[in-house]
Design an enzyme around this catalytic site. Structure first.
Site, short mmCIF file in Angstrom:
data_model
loop_
_atom_site.label_atom_id
_atom_site.label_comp_id
_atom_site.label_asym_id
_atom_site.label_seq_id
_atom_site.Cartn_x
_atom_site.Cartn_y
_atom_site.Cartn_z
N GLY A 113 38.07 35.99 38.55
CA GLY A 113 38.35 37.42 38.73
C GLY A 113 37.54 38.00 39.88
O GLY A 113 37.17 39.18 39.86
N GLY A 114 37.31 37.18 40.90
CA GLY A 114 36.46 37.61 42.02
C GLY A 114 37.21 38.25 43.17
O GLY A 114 36.62 38.54 44.21
N ASP A 163 46.40 31.41 37.42
CA ASP A 163 46.62 32.30 36.28
C ASP A 163 45.80 31.74 35.12
O ASP A 163 46.15 30.71 34.55
CB ASP A 163 48.11 32.36 35.93
CG ASP A 163 48.37 33.28 34.74
OD1 ASP A 163 47.39 33.77 34.13
OD2 ASP A 163 49.55 33.51 34.43
N TYR A 214 40.76 45.01 22.92
CA TYR A 214 39.78 44.80 24.00
C TYR A 214 38.38 44.62 23.42
O TYR A 214 37.68 43.65 23.73
CB TYR A 214 39.80 45.99 24.97
CG TYR A 214 38.81 45.86 26.12
CD1 TYR A 214 39.08 45.02 27.20
CD2 TYR A 214 37.62 46.57 26.12
CE1 TYR A 214 38.19 44.90 28.25
CE2 TYR A 214 36.71 46.46 27.18
CZ TYR A 214 37.01 45.62 28.24
OH TYR A 214 36.11 45.49 29.28
N ALA A 215 37.98 45.55 22.54
CA ALA A 215 36.63 45.49 21.97
C ALA A 215 36.43 44.21 21.17
O ALA A 215 35.38 43.56 21.25
CB ALA A 215 36.38 46.72 21.10
N LYS A 222 35.89 41.27 23.45
CA LYS A 222 34.57 41.27 24.07
C LYS A 222 33.47 40.95 23.06
O LYS A 222 32.44 40.35 23.43
CB LYS A 222 34.32 42.61 24.77
CG LYS A 222 35.22 42.86 25.97
CD LYS A 222 35.04 41.80 27.05
CE LYS A 222 35.79 42.14 28.33
NZ LYS A 222 35.57 41.13 29.39
N1 LIG Z 1 35.18 48.37 34.77
C1 LIG Z 1 34.51 48.57 33.64
O1 LIG Z 1 34.18 49.72 33.28
C2 LIG Z 1 34.09 47.42 32.78
C3 LIG Z 1 33.27 47.68 31.69
C4 LIG Z 1 32.88 46.62 30.87
C5 LIG Z 1 33.32 45.34 31.14
N2 LIG Z 1 34.12 45.12 32.21
C6 LIG Z 1 34.58 43.73 32.44
O2 LIG Z 1 34.23 43.30 33.74
C7 LIG Z 1 35.18 42.34 34.20
C8 LIG Z 1 35.70 42.75 35.57
O3 LIG Z 1 36.33 44.01 35.46
P1 LIG Z 1 36.66 44.96 36.70
O4 LIG Z 1 36.29 46.32 36.30
O5 LIG Z 1 36.14 44.41 37.96
O6 LIG Z 1 38.26 44.88 36.66
P2 LIG Z 1 39.36 44.58 37.77
O7 LIG Z 1 40.66 44.80 37.11
O8 LIG Z 1 39.05 45.31 39.02
O9 LIG Z 1 39.15 43.02 38.07
C9 LIG Z 1 39.54 42.03 37.17
C10 LIG Z 1 39.91 40.80 37.95
O10 LIG Z 1 40.34 39.79 37.01
C11 LIG Z 1 41.52 39.19 37.53
N3 LIG Z 1 42.40 38.65 36.48
C12 LIG Z 1 42.95 39.34 35.44
N4 LIG Z 1 43.78 38.55 34.75
C13 LIG Z 1 43.75 37.34 35.35
C14 LIG Z 1 44.40 36.10 35.09
N5 LIG Z 1 45.28 35.95 34.10
N6 LIG Z 1 44.12 35.06 35.90
C15 LIG Z 1 43.26 35.17 36.92
N7 LIG Z 1 42.60 36.33 37.22
C16 LIG Z 1 42.86 37.40 36.44
C17 LIG Z 1 42.23 40.33 38.25
O11 LIG Z 1 43.21 39.86 39.15
C18 LIG Z 1 41.07 41.05 38.92
O12 LIG Z 1 40.78 40.54 40.20
C19 LIG Z 1 36.27 42.28 33.12
O13 LIG Z 1 36.03 41.18 32.27
C20 LIG Z 1 36.07 43.58 32.36
O14 LIG Z 1 36.54 43.50 31.03
C21 LIG Z 1 34.53 46.12 33.03
#
Ligand SMILES: NC(=O)c1ccc[n+]([C@@H]2O[C@H](COP(=O)([O-])OP(=O)(O)OC[C@H]3O[C@@H](n4cnc5c(N)ncnc54)[C@H](O)[C@@H]3O)[C@@H](O)[C@H]2O)c1
Length: 258
Positions: free
Chosen positions: A21-22, A66, A164-165, A168
């Site tokens: 997810g980078g 994916d 979601y919760a 996690k």
């Molecule tokens: N943004 C927040 O407030 C927050 C809070 C707590 C936890 N998080 C966690 O941090 C992590 C990153 O979140 P973010 O805010 O950067 O979100 P984001 O949506 O900007 O990034 C998530 C990334 O994961 C990738 N991804 C999703 N499904 C995928 C799949 N099936 N295969 C490959 N890649 C996939 C997406 O393409 C994206 O690049 C997540 O696990 C999220 O649950 C985020």
């Protein structure tokens, strides 16, 4: 007293790090921070164009995958590790957020959430940890580090975020099991529990009033930027965190303290 090893100028120099997810958001910030500290970084993501752009910007590699497809995940991650010449750190960051009242969540929605947020993490951990164990050199303090992205919601729950919760909370438990089972292999496992980070996630429904309300829950009076999480991830990836394992680190600006 034991002698403190010399601290390298670049804390992650030569470390081979995979970030799922980078392509954007928190994962892109972690990838960028790790690269700036000297790491060789491979990004795994579903999003082709932003994934390539982020990788190019930090001098890393991009591998489209994916993560809900178990077979594809094993193949692509193995190839990425081969290209890096091994793996020192796996950052399981990819995830999705969906909203829905508990009484209306369907089985399909529940499964989708767990496929990406939790099951994919098991798959990548299996692939990466087996390689870390196979490549373990005698005498090293740490043979690998696994960093999982959980959430404050995994500890507190969240109305309208049942699946979601729960996914996690499962990440926090999986992290503890990983630390317990892989500790004897000199592999550490920790997770990060961000609070509210300003990324694309949740952006579609975010309002100024919500930002103000959530900011007020933090004693610091603000929400997180992705860089706030990336700094903690880089620390967990470094030798400075060699004796830290099984922990869930809150990066919530003090919204929660347990
Ligand atoms: N943004 C927040 O407030 C927050 C809070 C707590 C936890 N998080 C966690 O941090 C992590 C990153 O979140 P973010 O805010 O950067 O979100 P984001 O949506 O900007 O990034 C998530 C990334 O994961 C990738 N991804 C999703 N499904 C995928 C799949 N099936 N295969 C490959 N890649 C996939 C997406 O393409 C994206 O690049 C997540 O696990 C999220 O649950 C985020």
């Amino acid at each position: 007293m034991t002698q403190t090893p010399p601290v390298p100028a670049l804390r992650l120099q030569g470390r081979r790090i995979v970030v799922t997810g980078g392509a954007r958001g928190i994962g892109a910030s972690i990838a960028s921070r790790c690269a700036s500290e000297g790491a060789d970084v491979a990004i795994l993501d579903l999003l082709d164009e932003p994934g390539r752009a982020t990788a190019a910007a930090i001098g890393g590699s991009f591998h489209r995958v994916d993560l809900t497809d178990d077979t594809e995940t094993r193949t692509v991650l193995s190839d990425a590790i081969d290209a890096l010449g091994g793996i020192d750190v796996l950052v399981n960051n990819a995830g999705i957020l969906r909203f829905g009242p508990l009484l209306e969540i369907t089985a399909e929605e529940w499964d989708e959430m767990f496929r990406i947020n939790t099951r994919a993490m098991l798959t990548t951990t299996q692939v990466a940890a087996k390689r870390m164990i196979a490549d373990r050199r005698p005498g090293v303090v740490t043979s690998g580090k696994i960093i999982n992205m959980a959430s404050m919601g995994g500890k507190t729950g969240g109305a309208g975020q049942g699946h979601y919760a729960a996914s996690k909370a499962a990440v926090i438990a999986l992290t503890r099991v990983t630390a317990l089972e892989l500790g004897p292999e000199a592999i550490t496992a920790n997770c990060i529990c961000p609070g509210y980070v300003l990324t694309e996630m949740g952006a579609a429904t975010r309002t100024d009033a919500m930002v103000a309300e959530w900011s007020s829950y933090s004693p610091l009076g603000r929400l997180a930027q992705p860089e706030d999480v990336a700094g903690v991830a880089a620390f967990l990836a470094s030798a400075d965190a060699d004796y830290l394992t099984g922990q869930s680190v809150n990066v919530t600006g003090g919204m929660i303290m347990h």
